[in-house]
Write a protein that holds these residues in place. Structure first.
Motif, PDB file in Angstrom:
ATOM      1  N   UNK A   1     -12.803   4.469 -11.584  1.00  0.00           N
ATOM      2  CA  UNK A   1     -13.438   4.271 -10.291  1.00  0.00           C
ATOM      3  C   UNK A   1     -14.547   5.292 -10.139  1.00  0.00           C
ATOM      4  N   UNK A   2     -15.428   5.083  -9.184  1.00  0.00           N
ATOM      5  CA  UNK A   2     -16.518   6.018  -8.892  1.00  0.00           C
ATOM      6  C   UNK A   2     -16.128   6.888  -7.710  1.00  0.00           C
ATOM      7  N   UNK A   3     -16.419   8.174  -7.823  1.00  0.00           N
ATOM      8  CA  UNK A   3     -16.154   9.077  -6.707  1.00  0.00           C
ATOM      9  C   UNK A   3     -17.307   8.938  -5.715  1.00  0.00           C
ATOM     10  N   UNK A   4     -17.052   8.281  -4.584  1.00  0.00           N
ATOM     11  CA  UNK A   4     -18.121   7.975  -3.642  1.00  0.00           C
ATOM     12  C   UNK A   4     -18.093   8.832  -2.380  1.00  0.00           C
ATOM     13  N   UNK A   5     -16.917   9.264  -1.953  1.00  0.00           N
ATOM     14  CA  UNK A   5     -16.784  10.117  -0.770  1.00  0.00           C
ATOM     15  C   UNK A   5     -15.657  11.112  -1.020  1.00  0.00           C
ATOM     16  N   UNK A   6     -15.836  12.329  -0.532  1.00  0.00           N
ATOM     17  CA  UNK A   6     -14.789  13.324  -0.771  1.00  0.00           C
ATOM     18  C   UNK A   6     -13.574  13.119   0.123  1.00  0.00           C
ATOM     19  N   UNK A   7     -12.438  13.583  -0.377  1.00  0.00           N
ATOM     20  CA  UNK A   7     -11.220  13.640   0.430  1.00  0.00           C
ATOM     21  C   UNK A   7     -11.170  15.053   1.003  1.00  0.00           C
ATOM     22  N   UNK A   8     -11.466  15.176   2.287  1.00  0.00           N
ATOM     23  CA  UNK A   8     -11.472  16.475   2.958  1.00  0.00           C
ATOM     24  C   UNK A   8     -10.033  16.830   3.323  1.00  0.00           C
ATOM     25  N   UNK A   9      -9.617  18.027   2.900  1.00  0.00           N
ATOM     26  CA  UNK A   9      -8.238  18.464   3.127  1.00  0.00           C
ATOM     27  C   UNK A   9      -8.253  19.619   4.122  1.00  0.00           C
ATOM     28  N   UNK A  10      -7.782  19.383   5.351  1.00  0.00           N
ATOM     29  CA  UNK A  10      -7.800  20.442   6.363  1.00  0.00           C
ATOM     30  C   UNK A  10      -6.797  21.547   6.039  1.00  0.00           C
ATOM     31  N   UNK A  11      -7.057  22.701   6.614  1.00  0.00           N
ATOM     32  CA  UNK A  11      -6.183  23.854   6.414  1.00  0.00           C
ATOM     33  C   UNK A  11      -5.099  23.846   7.493  1.00  0.00           C
ATOM     34  N   UNK A  12      -4.163  22.890   7.351  1.00  0.00           N
ATOM     35  CA  UNK A  12      -3.042  22.795   8.288  1.00  0.00           C
ATOM     36  C   UNK A  12      -1.829  22.235   7.540  1.00  0.00           C
ATOM     37  N   UNK A  13      -0.748  22.021   8.246  1.00  0.00           N
ATOM     38  CA  UNK A  13       0.474  21.519   7.616  1.00  0.00           C
ATOM     39  C   UNK A  13       0.433  20.011   7.384  1.00  0.00           C
ATOM     40  N   UNK A  14      -0.469  19.333   8.081  1.00  0.00           N
ATOM     41  CA  UNK A  14      -0.551  17.872   7.994  1.00  0.00           C
ATOM     42  C   UNK A  14      -1.283  17.412   6.743  1.00  0.00           C
TER      43      UNK A  14
ATOM     44  N   UNK B   1       0.846  -1.203   0.000  1.00  0.00           N
ATOM     45  CA  UNK B   1       0.000   0.000   0.000  1.00  0.00           C
ATOM     46  C   UNK B   1       0.882   1.254   0.000  1.00  0.00           C
ATOM     47  N   UNK B   2       0.409   2.281  -0.663  1.00  0.00           N
ATOM     48  CA  UNK B   2       1.129   3.553  -0.714  1.00  0.00           C
ATOM     49  C   UNK B   2       0.260   4.630  -0.087  1.00  0.00           C
ATOM     50  N   UNK B   3       0.877   5.534   0.655  1.00  0.00           N
ATOM     51  CA  UNK B   3       0.154   6.639   1.276  1.00  0.00           C
ATOM     52  C   UNK B   3       0.640   7.946   0.672  1.00  0.00           C
ATOM     53  N   UNK B   4      -0.306   8.766   0.265  1.00  0.00           N
ATOM     54  CA  UNK B   4      -0.028  10.077  -0.313  1.00  0.00           C
ATOM     55  C   UNK B   4      -0.621  11.137   0.605  1.00  0.00           C
ATOM     56  N   UNK B   5       0.080  12.248   0.742  1.00  0.00           N
ATOM     57  CA  UNK B   5      -0.422  13.359   1.538  1.00  0.00           C
ATOM     58  C   UNK B   5      -0.853  14.487   0.611  1.00  0.00           C
ATOM     59  N   UNK B   6      -2.058  15.009   0.846  1.00  0.00           N
ATOM     60  CA  UNK B   6      -2.558  16.158   0.102  1.00  0.00           C
ATOM     61  C   UNK B   6      -2.744  17.325   1.060  1.00  0.00           C
ATOM     62  N   UNK B   7      -2.181  18.465   0.706  1.00  0.00           N
ATOM     63  CA  UNK B   7      -2.349  19.689   1.488  1.00  0.00           C
ATOM     64  C   UNK B   7      -3.125  20.703   0.661  1.00  0.00           C
ATOM     65  N   UNK B   8      -3.511  21.779   1.284  1.00  0.00           N
ATOM     66  CA  UNK B   8      -4.195  22.843   0.548  1.00  0.00           C
ATOM     67  C   UNK B   8      -3.300  23.393  -0.561  1.00  0.00           C
ATOM     68  N   UNK B   9      -1.992  23.443  -0.316  1.00  0.00           N
ATOM     69  CA  UNK B   9      -1.068  23.914  -1.352  1.00  0.00           C
ATOM     70  C   UNK B   9      -1.128  22.999  -2.575  1.00  0.00           C
ATOM     71  N   UNK B  10      -1.266  21.692  -2.349  1.00  0.00           N
ATOM     72  CA  UNK B  10      -1.402  20.754  -3.477  1.00  0.00           C
ATOM     73  C   UNK B  10      -2.673  21.047  -4.267  1.00  0.00           C
ATOM     74  N   UNK B  11      -3.746  21.391  -3.561  1.00  0.00           N
ATOM     75  CA  UNK B  11      -5.008  21.702  -4.246  1.00  0.00           C
ATOM     76  C   UNK B  11      -4.868  22.952  -5.110  1.00  0.00           C
ATOM     77  N   UNK B  12      -4.152  23.939  -4.598  1.00  0.00           N
ATOM     78  CA  UNK B  12      -3.922  25.170  -5.364  1.00  0.00           C
ATOM     79  C   UNK B  12      -3.121  24.860  -6.622  1.00  0.00           C
TER      80      UNK B  12
END
Length: 127
Positions: free
Chosen positions: A72-85, A5-16
């Motif tokens: 794949x089907x988009x079934x639930x959103x990935x909520x990205x908090x406004x923090x460094x994590x 398994x691979x884990x990816x981190x998404x931040x608000x900066x990635x969304x921008x």
């Protein structure tokens, strides 16, 4: 064949950055106020960004094999908090089957223990 398994981190900066690259500036991907006003629990990652993480995992697992199919089907959103994590998205292979020169990888994608894509799979042609 098994894949780690691979884990990816998404931040608000990635969304921008993704918004700029894709041209998708929908405010649900950067404004807590707008996301909340449409019933979302917070700012969410772009669906295609999430699917892109799946593509990245498949490329890593298969040493950049030719991708014949990915979805794949988009079934639930990935909520990205406004923090460094940010948000951690885990991509895991659920099952792998081979038929001739193609391999089908059934995938599981989750964030905070909740599945975010329904029936994601990749079909690749191994070299």
């Amino acid at each position: 064949m098994t894949y780690q398994p691979l884990t990816f981190t998404l931040t608000r900066a990635d969304l921008v950055r993704y918004a700029g690259a894709s041209g998708d500036f929908n405010p649900i991907h950067w404004s807590d106020r707008v996301a909340g006003s449409v019933g979302l629990p917070g700012v969410i990652a772009h669906g295609m960004l999430t699917l892109g993480l799946v593509a990245s995992a498949v490329a890593t697992w298969t040493d950049d094999a030719e991708v014949v199919e990915l979805g794949g089907k988009f079934t639930s959103p990935v909520v990205v908090p406004d923090d460094e994590t940010g948000a951690s998205v885990e991509v895991a292979a659920k099952s792998v089957t081979t038929d001739g020169d193609t391999t089908t990888i059934a995938i599981e994608v989750s964030c905070d223990g909740k599945r975010v894509l329904g029936n994601p799979k990749a079909v690749v042609r191994l070299r």
